[in-house]
Scaffold this motif. Structure first.
Motif, PDB file in Angstrom:
ATOM      1  N   TRP A   1       0.838  -1.203   0.000  1.00  0.00           N
ATOM      2  CA  TRP A   1       0.000   0.000   0.000  1.00  0.00           C
ATOM      3  C   TRP A   1       0.871   1.251   0.000  1.00  0.00           C
ATOM      4  O   TRP A   1       0.562   2.236  -0.668  1.00  0.00           O
ATOM      5  CB  TRP A   1      -0.945   0.020   1.205  1.00  0.00           C
ATOM      6  N   GLU A   2       1.967   1.247   0.752  1.00  0.00           N
ATOM      7  CA  GLU A   2       2.871   2.404   0.761  1.00  0.00           C
ATOM      8  C   GLU A   2       3.426   2.644  -0.640  1.00  0.00           C
ATOM      9  O   GLU A   2       3.518   3.792  -1.094  1.00  0.00           O
ATOM     10  CB  GLU A   2       4.016   2.187   1.749  1.00  0.00           C
ATOM     11  N   ILE A   3       3.795   1.571  -1.315  1.00  0.00           N
ATOM     12  CA  ILE A   3       4.323   1.694  -2.674  1.00  0.00           C
ATOM     13  C   ILE A   3       3.233   2.215  -3.609  1.00  0.00           C
ATOM     14  O   ILE A   3       3.454   3.152  -4.391  1.00  0.00           O
ATOM     15  CB  ILE A   3       4.894   0.342  -3.160  1.00  0.00           C
ATOM     16  N   ALA A   4       2.046   1.624  -3.549  1.00  0.00           N
ATOM     17  CA  ALA A   4       0.942   2.065  -4.411  1.00  0.00           C
ATOM     18  C   ALA A   4       0.617   3.535  -4.162  1.00  0.00           C
ATOM     19  O   ALA A   4       0.425   4.307  -5.109  1.00  0.00           O
ATOM     20  CB  ALA A   4      -0.295   1.191  -4.161  1.00  0.00           C
ATOM     21  N   ASN A   5       0.566   3.933  -2.895  1.00  0.00           N
ATOM     22  CA  ASN A   5       0.290   5.333  -2.568  1.00  0.00           C
ATOM     23  C   ASN A   5       1.347   6.261  -3.143  1.00  0.00           C
ATOM     24  O   ASN A   5       1.038   7.327  -3.667  1.00  0.00           O
ATOM     25  CB  ASN A   5       0.213   5.531  -1.049  1.00  0.00           C
ATOM     26  N   GLY A   6       2.614   5.868  -3.035  1.00  0.00           N
ATOM     27  CA  GLY A   6       3.706   6.697  -3.541  1.00  0.00           C
ATOM     28  C   GLY A   6       3.630   6.908  -5.044  1.00  0.00           C
ATOM     29  O   GLY A   6       4.010   7.969  -5.552  1.00  0.00           O
ATOM     30  N   PHE A   7       3.129   5.917  -5.753  1.00  0.00           N
ATOM     31  CA  PHE A   7       2.978   6.023  -7.205  1.00  0.00           C
ATOM     32  C   PHE A   7       1.608   6.551  -7.608  1.00  0.00           C
ATOM     33  O   PHE A   7       1.346   6.768  -8.792  1.00  0.00           O
ATOM     34  CB  PHE A   7       3.188   4.651  -7.867  1.00  0.00           C
ATOM     35  N   ALA A   8       0.690   6.710  -6.649  1.00  0.00           N
ATOM     36  CA  ALA A   8      -0.705   7.089  -6.921  1.00  0.00           C
ATOM     37  C   ALA A   8      -1.348   6.068  -7.858  1.00  0.00           C
ATOM     38  O   ALA A   8      -2.016   6.405  -8.830  1.00  0.00           O
ATOM     39  CB  ALA A   8      -0.804   8.506  -7.487  1.00  0.00           C
TER      40      ALA A   8
END
Length: 186
Positions: free
Chosen positions: A55-62
């Motif tokens: 989720w942190e990765i997905a959030n960082g990439f939007a």
């Protein structure tokens, strides 16, 4: 909870997302809050991220969560199991749909399982619909009980979670809408 998919799909999708943005591992680390070492291990298939890390990765990439499962182009309506451990299973029912900006997951929690999720991107909304059993969801520093047939909607851009305190497996749909700007809310 670690994600297990065949052929390092998550690593390949991470590398593709970095390439699409023109980001180095260092830039990716700064935007996601995940260490360069961990990102490199994920890309090489040497490490499997937890759901929270993903989720942190997905959030960082939007990007939506299911992007990292390589399913955005799939029209397959068969549930596809994404995450399996002894205490939780997550299956995708519908991958991210750009027209509705949503994805639908099916989660099964074994008794005594609890998962706290990191805040998602600003504007992300989750809908939980209990299909079988009982569960609790965590929002605004409180646990709230849901029984079979009950449902709730909340902003998921804050810490939130799910748990099963009953002696029976709990199954619920998680409908996620990506309505915001895609930036972290921290």
């Amino acid at each position: 909870m670690h994600i297990s998919l065949p052929h390092n799909i998550i690593g390949l999708q991470l590398k593709s997302a970095r390439s699409n943005k023109g980001w180095s591992l260092d830039t990716t680390s700064k935007n996601t809050g995940v260490s360069k070492a961990m990102l490199g291990q994920i890309e090489r298939g040497e490490s499997s991220p937890t759901v929270s890390k993903l989720w942190e990765i997905a959030n960082g990439f939007a990007l939506p969560l299911t992007y990292f499962f390589g399913e955005l182009e799939s029209n397959n309506v068969e549930p596809k199991k994404l995450i399996t451990e002894k205490s939780i299973a997550v299956s995708t029912l519908f991958s991210f749909d750009p027209a509705t900006k949503s994805e639908i997951l099916l989660l099964t929690l074994e008794p005594a399982h609890q998962h706290i999720s990191v805040p998602h991107s600003k504007g992300v909304i989750e809908h939980l619909i209990v299909i079988d059993g009982e569960m609790e969801y965590f929002i605004n520093n409180q646990w709230h009980h849901l029984k079979q047939g009950e449902f709730v909607k909340f902003n998921a851009d804050v810490e939130h979670g799910y748990r099963n305190l009953s002696a029976k497996t709990a199954t619920f749909h998680n409908v996620i809408f990506y309505t915001g700007e895609g930036k972290k809310n921290r």
